[in-house]
Design a protein around this motif. Structure first.
Motif, PDB file in Angstrom:
ATOM      1  N   ASP A  73      66.185  59.228  15.106  1.00 46.01           N
ATOM      2  CA  ASP A  73      67.422  59.747  15.692  1.00 46.01           C
ATOM      3  C   ASP A  73      67.684  59.131  17.060  1.00 46.01           C
ATOM      4  O   ASP A  73      68.843  58.909  17.437  1.00 46.01           O
ATOM      5  N   THR A  74      66.615  58.870  17.796  1.00 42.52           N
ATOM      6  CA  THR A  74      66.774  58.216  19.096  1.00 42.52           C
ATOM      7  C   THR A  74      67.207  56.767  18.916  1.00 42.52           C
ATOM      8  O   THR A  74      68.104  56.285  19.623  1.00 42.52           O
ATOM      9  N   ILE A  75      66.590  56.053  17.973  1.00 40.15           N
ATOM     10  CA  ILE A  75      67.007  54.677  17.694  1.00 40.15           C
ATOM     11  C   ILE A  75      68.475  54.652  17.278  1.00 40.15           C
ATOM     12  O   ILE A  75      69.246  53.777  17.691  1.00 40.15           O
ATOM     13  N   ASP A  76      68.894  55.632  16.490  1.00 34.49           N
ATOM     14  CA  ASP A  76      70.283  55.701  16.054  1.00 34.49           C
ATOM     15  C   ASP A  76      71.218  55.946  17.238  1.00 34.49           C
ATOM     16  O   ASP A  76      72.306  55.350  17.320  1.00 34.49           O
ATOM     17  N   ALA A  77      70.803  56.808  18.158  1.00 31.82           N
ATOM     18  CA  ALA A  77      71.621  57.050  19.358  1.00 31.82           C
ATOM     19  C   ALA A  77      71.759  55.773  20.175  1.00 31.82           C
ATOM     20  O   ALA A  77      72.854  55.446  20.663  1.00 31.82           O
ATOM     21  N   TYR A  78      70.668  55.048  20.330  1.00 33.52           N
ATOM     22  CA  TYR A  78      70.714  53.780  21.051  1.00 33.52           C
ATOM     23  C   TYR A  78      71.656  52.796  20.338  1.00 33.52           C
ATOM     24  O   TYR A  78      72.408  52.053  20.984  1.00 33.52           O
ATOM     25  N   ALA A  79      71.591  52.783  19.005  1.00 38.24           N
ATOM     26  CA  ALA A  79      72.458  51.888  18.244  1.00 38.24           C
ATOM     27  C   ALA A  79      73.930  52.219  18.497  1.00 38.24           C
ATOM     28  O   ALA A  79      74.774  51.317  18.604  1.00 38.24           O
ATOM     29  N   GLU A 180      57.807  56.797  27.189  1.00 35.70           N
ATOM     30  CA  GLU A 180      57.097  57.506  26.127  1.00 35.70           C
ATOM     31  C   GLU A 180      57.994  57.697  24.906  1.00 35.70           C
ATOM     32  O   GLU A 180      57.588  57.422  23.765  1.00 35.70           O
ATOM     33  N   ARG A 181      59.218  58.179  25.132  1.00 37.88           N
ATOM     34  CA  ARG A 181      60.119  58.402  24.002  1.00 37.88           C
ATOM     35  C   ARG A 181      60.423  57.099  23.281  1.00 37.88           C
ATOM     36  O   ARG A 181      60.459  57.046  22.037  1.00 37.88           O
ATOM     37  N   LEU A 183      58.622  54.262  23.098  1.00 39.35           N
ATOM     38  CA  LEU A 183      57.490  53.721  22.344  1.00 39.35           C
ATOM     39  C   LEU A 183      57.185  54.559  21.105  1.00 39.35           C
ATOM     40  O   LEU A 183      56.896  54.016  20.026  1.00 39.35           O
ATOM     41  N   LEU A 184      57.248  55.874  21.246  1.00 41.79           N
ATOM     42  CA  LEU A 184      56.995  56.727  20.088  1.00 41.79           C
ATOM     43  C   LEU A 184      58.089  56.565  19.040  1.00 41.79           C
ATOM     44  O   LEU A 184      57.825  56.613  17.837  1.00 41.79           O
ATOM     45  N   SER A 185      59.318  56.345  19.489  1.00 45.09           N
ATOM     46  CA  SER A 185      60.411  56.095  18.546  1.00 45.09           C
ATOM     47  C   SER A 185      60.177  54.789  17.786  1.00 45.09           C
ATOM     48  O   SER A 185      60.452  54.703  16.581  1.00 45.09           O
ATOM     49  N   CYS A 186      59.669  53.790  18.485  1.00 46.14           N
ATOM     50  CA  CYS A 186      59.352  52.530  17.813  1.00 46.14           C
ATOM     51  C   CYS A 186      58.328  52.745  16.696  1.00 46.14           C
ATOM     52  O   CYS A 186      58.369  52.068  15.665  1.00 46.14           O
ATOM     53  N   GLY A 187      57.425  53.699  16.912  1.00 51.08           N
ATOM     54  CA  GLY A 187      56.425  53.992  15.899  1.00 51.08           C
ATOM     55  C   GLY A 187      57.007  54.524  14.607  1.00 51.08           C
ATOM     56  O   GLY A 187      56.359  54.467  13.552  1.00 51.08           O
ATOM     57  N   HIS A 188      58.236  55.055  14.664  1.00 51.10           N
ATOM     58  CA  HIS A 188      58.904  55.586  13.479  1.00 51.10           C
ATOM     59  C   HIS A 188      59.820  54.566  12.812  1.00 51.10           C
ATOM     60  O   HIS A 188      60.374  54.837  11.745  1.00 51.10           O
TER      61      HIS A 188
END
Length: 263
Positions: A73-79, A180-181, A183-188
């Motif tokens: 969801d964070t990656i999507d927000a960044y997108a 932190e957010r 890097l952890l998002s990258c893990g998903h």
């Protein structure tokens, strides 16, 4: 450098523009985890002929944040930040570094984003979180994290490089919670089964001594994104645009010219 904003999805995103962005074919720069527009300092200096636009993703340097935890969801927000800035500025080529490269891939497969070209710099279709990174994240030691990433060949092959300061400044501006957010998002993040959906001309760039996203990650992108090409920058670590800016600029300029033609 001009500071501009665009409002979208109920929030405001900040971006920096250098050069005549009202002219033809600006380049959009998307930073990586724990970074801000500051990591593109060398590209700002080289923007006289081709204007550049650098986004600050949600939660940093004036961009309003989103209420998302670590994950896709964070990656999507960044997108959504990227797509909004791209639409506002009419960019031709988008460049994503590391997590920014993941964000750019998500734009291409999930948001019908169709720039003239995409550059995936020191990134991956799926990231691997190292044990050392996990340990200092768990410890909450921000200064220790900054030192670890910049003094142990993680971000720079040459840890005494004059541009280390730009990366450190960007990381401090972003803050530990953002690092932190991110890097952890990258893990998903994992789009290995969706790379075939990308129709945009794509250049995957790797760095010879990148310990965070090894060259094999970028080679995989080059082999699995339809029609993509791959190039490697030698004598560089993960922050290739800062450590070997001239080499990166050469590859970017050649690619930009190849996809925009004579217009």
């Amino acid at each position: 450098m001009r500071t501009e904003t665009v409002t979208h999805d109920g929030r405001t995103t900040t971006y920096r523009a250098v050069g005549d962005t009202d002219g033809a074919d600006p380049i959009l720069l998307v930073h990586g985890a724990g970074q801000t527009h500051r990591c593109w300092a060398e590209q700002f200096e080289r923007a006289a002929e081709t204007p550049v636009v650098a986004v600050d993703l949600s939660g940093r340097e004036g961009s309003e944040d989103v209420d998302t935890g670590p994950g896709i969801d964070t990656i999507d927000a960044y997108a959504r930040d990227v797509v909004a800035v791209a639409a506002e500025t009419g960019v031709s080529v988008a460049v994503g570094h590391s997590m920014g490269g993941a964000t750019l891939q998500w734009c291409l497969v999930e948001h019908d984003f169709e720039p003239d070209g995409a550059v995936l710099l020191c990134t991956a279709a799926k990231f691997v979180m190292g044990e050392a990174v996990t340990q200092w994240l768990d410890g909450g030691d921000f200064e220790g994290a900054i030192e670890f990433l910049h003094d142990n060949g993680m971000l720079f092959h040459d840890t005494d490089h004059e541009n280390v300061e730009h990366s450190v400044a960007a990381m401090r501006a972003a803050g530990f919670e953002m690092l932190e957010r991110d890097l952890l998002s990258c893990g998903h993040f994992d789009v290995r089964d969706r790379l075939g959906e990308i129709t945009t001309p794509t250049l995957a760039i790797t760095a010879e001594h990148d310990m965070l996203t090894p060259p094999s990650f970028g080679e995989y992108l080059g082999e699995n994104v339809p029609g993509a090409t791959h190039a490697e920058i030698d004598e560089s670590g993960h922050m290739a645009m800062l450590e070997r800016p001239a080499a990166f600029e050469t590859l970017l300029t050649e690619f930009h010219e190849s996809v925009t033609g004579d217009r």
